[in-house]
Design a protein around this motif. Sequence first.
Motif, PDB file in Angstrom:
ATOM      1  N   LYS A  28       0.880  -1.253   0.193  1.00 52.56           N
ATOM      2  CA  LYS A  28       0.005  -0.091   0.078  1.00 52.56           C
ATOM      3  C   LYS A  28       0.748   1.136   0.058  1.00 52.56           C
ATOM      4  CE  LYS A  28      -4.051   1.987   2.562  1.00 52.56           C
ATOM      5  NZ  LYS A  28      -5.034   1.988   3.233  1.00 52.56           N
ATOM      6  N   VAL A  29       0.989   1.858  -1.122  1.00 57.62           N
ATOM      7  CA  VAL A  29       1.444   3.227  -1.267  1.00 57.62           C
ATOM      8  C   VAL A  29       0.582   4.265  -1.509  1.00 57.62           C
ATOM      9  CG1 VAL A  29       3.700   2.255  -1.618  1.00 57.62           C
ATOM     10  CG2 VAL A  29       2.203   2.907  -3.735  1.00 57.62           C
ATOM     11  N   ALA A  30      -0.500   4.210  -1.949  1.00 51.57           N
ATOM     12  CA  ALA A  30      -1.464   5.327  -2.137  1.00 51.57           C
ATOM     13  C   ALA A  30      -2.640   4.900  -1.346  1.00 51.57           C
ATOM     14  CB  ALA A  30      -1.898   5.052  -3.641  1.00 51.57           C
ATOM     15  N   ILE A  31      -3.197   6.072  -0.811  1.00 53.39           N
ATOM     16  CA  ILE A  31      -4.538   5.611   0.102  1.00 53.39           C
ATOM     17  C   ILE A  31      -5.779   5.564  -0.756  1.00 53.39           C
ATOM     18  CG2 ILE A  31      -3.299   7.176   1.999  1.00 53.39           C
ATOM     19  CD1 ILE A  31      -5.384   9.557   1.142  1.00 53.39           C
ATOM     20  N   THR A  32      -6.547   4.893  -0.097  1.00 48.34           N
ATOM     21  CA  THR A  32      -7.788   4.573  -1.111  1.00 48.34           C
ATOM     22  C   THR A  32      -9.008   4.922  -0.053  1.00 48.34           C
ATOM     23  OG1 THR A  32      -7.956   2.297   0.046  1.00 48.34           O
ATOM     24  CG2 THR A  32      -6.881   2.888  -2.143  1.00 48.34           C
ATOM     25  N   SER A  33     -10.046   5.489  -0.715  1.00 48.63           N
ATOM     26  CA  SER A  33     -11.317   5.675   0.012  1.00 48.63           C
ATOM     27  C   SER A  33     -12.562   5.966  -1.063  1.00 48.63           C
ATOM     28  CB  SER A  33     -11.425   7.158   0.442  1.00 48.63           C
ATOM     29  OG  SER A  33     -12.363   7.826   0.979  1.00 48.63           O
ATOM     30  N   LYS A  34     -13.759   5.661  -0.659  1.00 44.72           N
ATOM     31  CA  LYS A  34     -15.219   5.592  -1.627  1.00 44.72           C
ATOM     32  C   LYS A  34     -15.236   7.151  -1.934  1.00 44.72           C
ATOM     33  CE  LYS A  34     -17.049   1.385   0.136  1.00 44.72           C
ATOM     34  NZ  LYS A  34     -18.296   0.582   0.713  1.00 44.72           N
ATOM     35  N   LYS A  35     -14.615   8.143  -1.325  1.00 47.60           N
ATOM     36  CA  LYS A  35     -14.841   9.513  -1.564  1.00 47.60           C
ATOM     37  C   LYS A  35     -14.045   9.988  -2.645  1.00 47.60           C
ATOM     38  CE  LYS A  35     -16.009  10.711   3.321  1.00 47.60           C
ATOM     39  NZ  LYS A  35     -15.988   9.539   4.017  1.00 47.60           N
ATOM     40  N   PRO A  36     -14.473  10.907  -3.414  1.00 46.85           N
ATOM     41  CA  PRO A  36     -13.783  11.541  -4.486  1.00 46.85           C
ATOM     42  C   PRO A  36     -12.660  12.349  -4.165  1.00 46.85           C
ATOM     43  CG  PRO A  36     -16.000  12.522  -4.234  1.00 46.85           C
ATOM     44  CD  PRO A  36     -16.082  11.474  -3.473  1.00 46.85           C
ATOM     45  N   GLN A  37     -11.726  12.591  -4.926  1.00 47.27           N
ATOM     46  CA  GLN A  37     -10.638  13.415  -4.590  1.00 47.27           C
ATOM     47  C   GLN A  37      -9.727  12.924  -3.576  1.00 47.27           C
ATOM     48  OE1 GLN A  37     -11.958  17.500  -4.151  1.00 47.27           O
ATOM     49  NE2 GLN A  37     -12.956  17.691  -6.159  1.00 47.27           N
ATOM     50  N   THR A  38      -9.550  11.595  -3.391  1.00 45.07           N
ATOM     51  CA  THR A  38      -9.012  11.042  -2.460  1.00 45.07           C
ATOM     52  C   THR A  38      -7.323  11.229  -2.847  1.00 45.07           C
ATOM     53  OG1 THR A  38     -10.452   9.359  -1.713  1.00 45.07           O
ATOM     54  CG2 THR A  38      -8.225   8.820  -1.372  1.00 45.07           C
ATOM     55  N   THR A  39      -6.856  11.081  -4.060  1.00 50.19           N
ATOM     56  CA  THR A  39      -5.631  11.392  -4.563  1.00 50.19           C
ATOM     57  C   THR A  39      -5.736  12.763  -4.833  1.00 50.19           C
ATOM     58  OG1 THR A  39      -5.530   8.932  -5.251  1.00 50.19           O
ATOM     59  CG2 THR A  39      -3.827  10.703  -6.143  1.00 50.19           C
ATOM     60  N   ARG A  40      -4.633  13.348  -4.580  1.00 49.26           N
ATOM     61  CA  ARG A  40      -4.268  14.749  -4.751  1.00 49.26           C
ATOM     62  C   ARG A  40      -3.049  15.001  -5.569  1.00 49.26           C
ATOM     63  NH1 ARG A  40      -6.081  17.529   0.996  1.00 49.26           N
ATOM     64  NH2 ARG A  40      -8.233  17.619   0.763  1.00 49.26           N
ATOM     65  N   ASN A  41      -2.014  14.432  -5.152  1.00 51.95           N
ATOM     66  CA  ASN A  41      -0.792  14.731  -5.758  1.00 51.95           C
ATOM     67  C   ASN A  41      -0.596  13.400  -6.552  1.00 51.95           C
ATOM     68  OD1 ASN A  41       1.038  16.831  -5.004  1.00 51.95           O
ATOM     69  ND2 ASN A  41       0.484  16.224  -2.990  1.00 51.95           N
ATOM     70  N   ARG A  42       0.376  13.301  -7.654  1.00 51.56           N
ATOM     71  CA  ARG A  42       0.676  12.276  -8.372  1.00 51.56           C
ATOM     72  C   ARG A  42       1.649  11.321  -7.326  1.00 51.56           C
ATOM     73  NH1 ARG A  42       4.546  13.352 -13.500  1.00 51.56           N
ATOM     74  NH2 ARG A  42       6.118  13.419 -11.678  1.00 51.56           N
ATOM     75  N   ILE A  43       1.322  10.107  -7.253  1.00 45.79           N
ATOM     76  CA  ILE A  43       1.937   9.037  -6.394  1.00 45.79           C
ATOM     77  C   ILE A  43       2.754   7.831  -7.541  1.00 45.79           C
ATOM     78  CG2 ILE A  43       1.365   7.230  -4.828  1.00 45.79           C
ATOM     79  CD1 ILE A  43       0.691   9.976  -3.865  1.00 45.79           C
ATOM     80  N   THR A  44       3.726   7.992  -7.276  1.00 48.15           N
ATOM     81  CA  THR A  44       4.785   6.772  -7.987  1.00 48.15           C
ATOM     82  C   THR A  44       4.894   5.940  -7.164  1.00 48.15           C
ATOM     83  OG1 THR A  44       5.939   8.831  -8.974  1.00 48.15           O
ATOM     84  CG2 THR A  44       6.816   6.481  -9.278  1.00 48.15           C
TER      85      THR A  44
END
Length: 295
Positions: A28-44
């Motif tokens: 797990k390196v990127a957070i997850t959620s059922k809500k929109p706009q969970t990811t804000r920055n680019r995650i590599t």
Amino acid sequence: MTRTGFIAIVGRPNVGKSTLLNALLGEKVAITSKKPQTTRNRITGILTEGEDQFVFMDTPGMLKPKNKLGDFMVKTISSTIGEVDAAILVVDAAKPVSDVERTILERLKKQGTPVILAINKTDAVNGQKVAECIMAYSSIFDFHAVIPMAAIKGECVNIVTEEVSPLLHESDWFFPEDMITDQPERALAAEIIREKLLRTLNDEIPHGTAVVIESFEEKPDIIKIRAEIYCEKDSHKGIIIGKNGAELKKVGTWAREDMEAFFGVKVALDLWVKVKENWRDSAALLSTFGFKEEN
């Protein structure tokens, strides 16, 4: 000969982009959620298998921006799309083609970027619905491959790397073999805390929160972290803290558990909540909170 490639993971909000990235890496390196706009920055996320190194870049969900934070997220998507060797368009099997997908595909077509269509959440629909989805997308774009999948269950995720592999090119690797993300530990800690806020708060408040790691002190057997949670209203601050601090305590407990699992040592987490009105529309605060455009 070693090979590598940069692959953007794109799509509208809540289709499972971050879930796919985590499934591809097995970590797990990127957070997850059922809500929109969970990811804000680019995650590599970096996956090295044999002689191949896949550099996956998870992007924010494409939405019409409503503030400067939204503008930043759209620019992040655009800059990422413009510098990759391939793209994975993740779509929800139950939803029709929208202007979001059409806009992304038009950009990728102009660049000549090969695209893999990942039809996600197939476990929630029947075979006919999946077939209709395949036909709808195939009628508007010539995909390198089409993969029905259920990322949350890990179903058919391995096929993604199989299809991306021919698109890699001969090159030295950009990252060490054992590296799985280029995110600093501070950024990972902040994102873990924000994920727990998304988990505990109602629909609107999470979008008005930002997490800043004020101190990150590493010792051999413990990491001491002080984090400040910023929200936009005094009323939101009260909700985040909760009665007798109950909500903030839940966020801290869940975040600490995830951090200890990821970092492999005991974590002492100190959380504080502060108010910065309309920070999502302040260029200076966005920069302070880590939303900086890459050159």
